[in-house]
Design a protein around this motif. Sequence first.
Motif, PDB file in Angstrom:
ATOM      1  N   VAL A 128      35.176  40.280 -35.160  1.00 25.53           N
ATOM      2  CA  VAL A 128      36.539  39.293 -35.163  1.00 25.53           C
ATOM      3  C   VAL A 128      36.221  38.387 -35.923  1.00 25.53           C
ATOM      4  CG1 VAL A 128      37.079  38.658 -33.588  1.00 25.53           C
ATOM      5  CG2 VAL A 128      36.595  40.559 -33.001  1.00 25.53           C
ATOM      6  N   GLN A 129      36.928  38.366 -36.557  1.00 22.36           N
ATOM      7  CA  GLN A 129      37.246  37.081 -37.628  1.00 22.36           C
ATOM      8  C   GLN A 129      38.256  36.686 -37.536  1.00 22.36           C
ATOM      9  OE1 GLN A 129      35.712  37.846 -40.899  1.00 22.36           O
ATOM     10  NE2 GLN A 129      37.151  36.348 -42.090  1.00 22.36           N
TER      11      GLN A 129
ATOM     12  N   PHE B 197      32.474  36.913 -34.503  1.00 21.64           N
ATOM     13  CA  PHE B 197      31.528  37.629 -33.678  1.00 21.64           C
ATOM     14  C   PHE B 197      31.231  39.570 -34.411  1.00 21.64           C
ATOM     15  CE2 PHE B 197      34.413  34.318 -31.420  1.00 21.64           C
ATOM     16  CZ  PHE B 197      33.311  34.478 -30.010  1.00 21.64           C
ATOM     17  N   ILE B 198      29.799  39.614 -34.806  1.00 23.94           N
ATOM     18  CA  ILE B 198      29.767  40.546 -35.015  1.00 23.94           C
ATOM     19  C   ILE B 198      28.541  41.268 -34.500  1.00 23.94           C
ATOM     20  CG2 ILE B 198      28.431  41.246 -37.239  1.00 23.94           C
ATOM     21  CD1 ILE B 198      29.276  39.665 -38.968  1.00 23.94           C
TER      22      ILE B 198
ATOM     23  N   GLY C  91      27.776  40.009 -26.111  1.00 23.71           N
ATOM     24  CA  GLY C  91      26.561  40.832 -27.410  1.00 23.71           C
ATOM     25  C   GLY C  91      26.522  40.507 -28.946  1.00 23.71           C
ATOM     26  N   ALA C  92      27.664  39.739 -29.055  1.00 22.18           N
ATOM     27  CA  ALA C  92      28.194  39.378 -30.212  1.00 22.18           C
ATOM     28  C   ALA C  92      26.608  39.026 -31.131  1.00 22.18           C
ATOM     29  CB  ALA C  92      29.335  40.014 -30.248  1.00 22.18           C
ATOM     30  N   THR C  93      27.031  38.399 -32.055  1.00 24.04           N
ATOM     31  CA  THR C  93      25.925  37.638 -32.713  1.00 24.04           C
ATOM     32  C   THR C  93      27.304  36.599 -33.481  1.00 24.04           C
ATOM     33  OG1 THR C  93      23.987  38.961 -34.311  1.00 24.04           O
ATOM     34  CG2 THR C  93      25.172  36.686 -35.306  1.00 24.04           C
TER      35      THR C  93
ATOM     36  N   PHE D  91      39.714  41.649 -36.234  1.00 19.90           N
ATOM     37  CA  PHE D  91      39.444  43.285 -35.347  1.00 19.90           C
ATOM     38  C   PHE D  91      39.235  44.308 -36.530  1.00 19.90           C
ATOM     39  CE2 PHE D  91      38.110  45.970 -32.665  1.00 19.90           C
ATOM     40  CZ  PHE D  91      36.929  46.097 -32.379  1.00 19.90           C
ATOM     41  N   SER D  92      37.824  43.655 -36.762  1.00 25.06           N
ATOM     42  CA  SER D  92      37.685  45.107 -38.206  1.00 25.06           C
ATOM     43  C   SER D  92      36.458  45.861 -37.549  1.00 25.06           C
ATOM     44  CB  SER D  92      36.417  44.638 -38.900  1.00 25.06           C
ATOM     45  OG  SER D  92      37.764  43.741 -39.899  1.00 25.06           O
TER      46      SER D  92
END
Length: 155
Positions: free
Chosen positions: A57-58, A86-87, A74-76, A119-120
């Motif tokens: 998410v960017q 958020f990755i 749980g994302a970085t 959201f990718s």
Amino acid sequence: MIKYVILFIHLIGLSIYQLFFGDVTATQKIPDKVRAGEEITVEVTILKEDVTGFAKVQQTIPDGFTAEVVDAKGATFSFKENIVKFIWMALPADKEFTITYKLKTNQDVVGKFSIGGKFSFISDNERKNVDIAESSINIVKENDAVAVVNEEPKT
């Protein structure tokens, strides 16, 4: 008459497809008004159905704002050069989940701003993007916000 029957069959087929395969969606919830210098919470909800694996998410945040993670699922999380990311190496197992972060404005930032994003994710070895619809936020000075709160309803 045949045209309407064919149209009806297509609509039924599309409904059944969405019922079984669903769509990936990303929505956000942001307050529409806040006083300069205050913190707000931004919520981004992802409905991912059966998507797994790598995702991101960017969002680009306007100048004068800072972001801090609340719940990354749980994302970085990173915030650099006005970009919130958020990755995930592996998405959460839930079909729907919500990530949250705090957004704070500087005292001297006022005006109307828009925040959107993407959201990718990877599906069938292909990168796909889902747009997060832009939301507007109006940053007002403390005096302006108090005036609005104290305003009596007109009858």
